[in-house]
Design a protein around this motif. Structure first.
Motif, PDB file in Angstrom:
ATOM      1  N   ASP A 125      50.837  36.447  35.731  1.00 29.41           N
ATOM      2  CA  ASP A 125      52.332  35.576  36.365  1.00 29.41           C
ATOM      3  C   ASP A 125      53.584  36.972  35.923  1.00 29.41           C
ATOM      4  OD1 ASP A 125      51.202  33.585  37.584  1.00 29.41           O
ATOM      5  OD2 ASP A 125      52.040  32.420  36.494  1.00 29.41           O
ATOM      6  N   ILE A 126      53.179  38.017  35.496  1.00 29.86           N
ATOM      7  CA  ILE A 126      54.527  38.447  34.592  1.00 29.86           C
ATOM      8  C   ILE A 126      54.740  40.197  36.651  1.00 29.86           C
ATOM      9  CG2 ILE A 126      54.549  40.881  33.533  1.00 29.86           C
ATOM     10  CD1 ILE A 126      54.369  38.658  31.727  1.00 29.86           C
ATOM     11  N   LEU A 149      46.539  45.442  37.598  1.00 29.80           N
ATOM     12  CA  LEU A 149      47.097  45.025  37.095  1.00 29.80           C
ATOM     13  C   LEU A 149      47.210  43.304  38.114  1.00 29.80           C
ATOM     14  CD1 LEU A 149      50.247  47.799  37.329  1.00 29.80           C
ATOM     15  CD2 LEU A 149      49.143  46.816  35.457  1.00 29.80           C
ATOM     16  N   THR A 150      46.007  43.717  38.950  1.00 30.39           N
ATOM     17  CA  THR A 150      46.518  42.605  40.256  1.00 30.39           C
ATOM     18  C   THR A 150      45.797  41.188  39.044  1.00 30.39           C
ATOM     19  OG1 THR A 150      47.038  43.399  41.707  1.00 30.39           O
ATOM     20  CG2 THR A 150      45.918  41.074  42.641  1.00 30.39           C
ATOM     21  N   THR A 151      44.088  42.146  38.616  1.00 28.25           N
ATOM     22  CA  THR A 151      43.206  41.463  38.450  1.00 28.25           C
ATOM     23  C   THR A 151      43.747  40.738  37.138  1.00 28.25           C
ATOM     24  OG1 THR A 151      41.681  42.813  39.254  1.00 28.25           O
ATOM     25  CG2 THR A 151      40.124  42.166  37.479  1.00 28.25           C
ATOM     26  N   ALA A 152      44.200  41.792  36.076  1.00 29.64           N
ATOM     27  CA  ALA A 152      44.922  41.392  35.102  1.00 29.64           C
ATOM     28  C   ALA A 152      45.880  39.756  35.339  1.00 29.64           C
ATOM     29  CB  ALA A 152      45.129  42.281  33.994  1.00 29.64           C
ATOM     30  N   GLY A 153      46.105  39.444  36.895  1.00 29.85           N
ATOM     31  CA  GLY A 153      47.208  38.126  36.221  1.00 29.85           C
ATOM     32  C   GLY A 153      48.316  38.506  37.194  1.00 29.85           C
ATOM     33  N   ALA A 154      48.727  40.333  36.875  1.00 30.24           N
ATOM     34  CA  ALA A 154      50.123  40.312  37.326  1.00 30.24           C
ATOM     35  C   ALA A 154      50.200  40.124  38.755  1.00 30.24           C
ATOM     36  CB  ALA A 154      50.317  41.801  36.774  1.00 30.24           C
TER      37      ALA A 154
END
Ligand code: MLT
Length: 207
Positions: free
Chosen positions: A149-150, A175-180
């Motif tokens: 959610d960052i 970044l998306t894979t990390a949840g951003a």
């Protein structure tokens, strides 16, 4: 790392008392300094506190945030060292200037966007969000950091001579894979910032 090893020449502008309780961490491009992005920070989020360090590496006299071996080829050992030093500096500055309760949002341009991306990937709890103007992939993480959610605004350009569309989509994917929560803005011109980039960042910050 000692305090001296994480010292950065910097400029600090306190936020206004009625401001948003946000600190913008301003990270300039190659050849810039701590003064460069102050007007941009003031424009993007009036009343925010501004923390603007100067990159400590010199390339032919031009400040940068980490060494590179060639255009787009980064010295990974130095990147790691400088990213850790910057994280330590930011934490120390937050205590020194009374900003520990503030949200910290990085605003980076080019080389500054690259170290901001490196900060996100290696110190996932430091930043509440980031505006990355013309970033590249600083490194490919072995393990996904937790960026759940960052929010990240990734401002790329159609005719960027330095950053390819593949690089932009790879960074977005990391970044998306990390949840951003990645939002992409596409500037019609090249590597330089345009008024549309500033408007997109201002709008993104006001959400
Ligand atoms: C970098 O070296 O970080 C990128 O190539 C961007 C630049 O500073 O030109």
């Amino acid at each position: 790392m000692t305090a001296a090893e994480s010292t950065f020449i910097h400029r600090f502008v306190p936020g206004s008392p009625e401001g948003s309780k946000t600190t913008l961490l301003l990270l300039h491009g190659t050849g810039g300094d701590e003064q460069d992005l102050i007007p941009l920070g003031e424009q993007l989020l009036p009343g925010a506190a501004l923390l603007s360090p100067r990159g400590r590496v010199l390339e032919h006299g031009m400040p940068r945030f980490f060494r590179r071996l060639a255009e787009g080829v980064f010295d990974q050992d130095d990147l790691k060292l400088q990213t850790n030093a910057l994280a330590q500096f930011v934490n120390g500055a937050a205590r020194k200037y009374g900003l520990v309760d503030n949200k910290l949002i990085a605003i980076g341009y080019s080389n500054g966007a690259n170290i901001a991306a490196s900060l996100l990937l290696t110190h996932p709890h430091l930043l509440s969000g980031a505006v990355l103007f013309r970033p590249m992939v600083p490194f490919r993480p072995q393990h996904n950091p937790n960026l759940k959610d960052i929010p990240v605004l990734l401002a790329a350009a159609k005719r960027d001579q330095i950053v390819s569309p593949q690089e932009t989509s790879e960074l977005s994917k990391i970044l998306t894979t990390a949840g951003a929560q990645v939002t992409i803005h596409l500037h019609p011109g090249g590597h330089e910032l345009g008024a549309d980039d500033v408007a997109a960042a201002k709008e993104w910050l006001s959400r």
